[in-house]
Design an enzyme around this catalytic site. Sequence first.
Site, PDB file in Angstrom:
ATOM      1  N   SER A 133      -1.436   4.429  -4.426  1.00  0.00           N
ATOM      2  CA  SER A 133      -0.147   3.931  -3.941  1.00  0.00           C
ATOM      3  C   SER A 133      -0.336   2.700  -3.073  1.00  0.00           C
ATOM      4  O   SER A 133      -1.321   2.595  -2.349  1.00  0.00           O
ATOM      5  CB  SER A 133       0.553   4.985  -3.078  1.00  0.00           C
ATOM      6  OG  SER A 133       0.811   6.150  -3.804  1.00  0.00           O
ATOM      7  N   HIS A 141       2.291   4.089   7.925  1.00  0.00           N
ATOM      8  CA  HIS A 141       3.224   4.137   6.798  1.00  0.00           C
ATOM      9  C   HIS A 141       3.928   5.496   6.782  1.00  0.00           C
ATOM     10  O   HIS A 141       3.298   6.540   6.997  1.00  0.00           O
ATOM     11  CB  HIS A 141       2.469   3.923   5.484  1.00  0.00           C
ATOM     12  CG  HIS A 141       3.363   3.636   4.314  1.00  0.00           C
ATOM     13  ND1 HIS A 141       4.094   4.621   3.690  1.00  0.00           N
ATOM     14  CD2 HIS A 141       3.666   2.488   3.671  1.00  0.00           C
ATOM     15  CE1 HIS A 141       4.807   4.084   2.714  1.00  0.00           C
ATOM     16  NE2 HIS A 141       4.566   2.791   2.678  1.00  0.00           N
ATOM     17  N   LYS A 155      -6.076   9.032   0.006  1.00  0.00           N
ATOM     18  CA  LYS A 155      -6.130   8.295  -1.263  1.00  0.00           C
ATOM     19  C   LYS A 155      -7.075   7.101  -1.125  1.00  0.00           C
ATOM     20  O   LYS A 155      -7.885   6.825  -2.023  1.00  0.00           O
ATOM     21  CB  LYS A 155      -4.731   7.797  -1.658  1.00  0.00           C
ATOM     22  CG  LYS A 155      -3.815   8.871  -2.251  1.00  0.00           C
ATOM     23  CD  LYS A 155      -2.486   8.236  -2.664  1.00  0.00           C
ATOM     24  CE  LYS A 155      -1.484   9.262  -3.162  1.00  0.00           C
ATOM     25  NZ  LYS A 155      -1.868   9.908  -4.429  1.00  0.00           N
TER      26      LYS A 155
END
Length: 253
Positions: A133, A141, A155
Site C-alpha cells: 500500500s 498514517h 508491510k
Amino acid sequence: MADLSTVLITGAGGRTGQIVYKILKERSDQFVARGLVRTPESKEKIGGSDDVFVGDIRDASSLVPAMQGIDALIILTSAGARMKPGFDPTKGGRPEFYFEDGAYPEQVDWIGQKNQIDVAKEAGVKQIVLVGSMGGTNLNHPLNNLGNGNILVWKRKAEQYLADSGVPYTIIRAGGLQDRDGGIRQLLVGKDDELLQTETRTIVRPDVAEVCIQALKFEEAKFKAFDLASKPEGVGTPTKDFKALFSLITTRF
C-alpha cells in the site's frame, strides 16, 4: 513455443487475488495458474479447482506443496481489520476496528509474507511480485491506527525483506483500491508516497491485477518498487504499453 510460466497467487480468495487468478486462467497460452487460499470455503468460492491449494501463510510448511515448481509468486495476502459491532453511523463519530487473534498485521503482513518469500526462494522462484500500500513513509498514517495494527509498518518490513532476498522482485504499492472496471484509465507510477499529495491517489483492482501480471513479462519491472495510481476515467490515455510504464520507474525501494 516457450514453456508456460507457472504462477502462484496467494490471497487468491481476496478481492484483488480473485481477479489475478481469473486473468491468469484466461491466459492459459502464457501461464499456468495456481492459487493459495486460507480455507476450503475460499477454495470453493473461486471454483474449487485442483490448482487451488489451501494453506496458512503463518505456517511455512503448509506453503511448500503450492510453491513446488513455480516460476513466479504474486503475493496478495493482507491482514483485514474488522469493524467492532455496535457502530451507529446516525450518531456520528467513527467506527472502531480490531484484528482477530493471530491475524494481526505483524503475523500476516510480516511473518506471513516472510514465510512466503522464504519458501518460494527455497523452491527456486524466479520473480516475486508483492502488492502493498501507499502511505508507508508516514508512521502516522491513519491505516496504522486501525486496530492498533501498524499495518503499513509491517508491510514495509516485508517489502524490505523481499528487496534484500536476492530474488528478482517487483513491489507495487497501490493507492486506494476501488471495485470498478479496469483497462480504461491512464496509470501513474510514483515513489515515496508523492502521489498521495495529488488528486490522483486511487486505483481500481483490475488495473492492479493487470500490472501484477504484466510485471512478469518485462525485465524493466524487476528490482523495482513503485507507487501505483491512475488518472480518472476519461482523462489522459488508457495505459496499454506496460514496458514503457515500467521503464519510467527508477526506484529499487
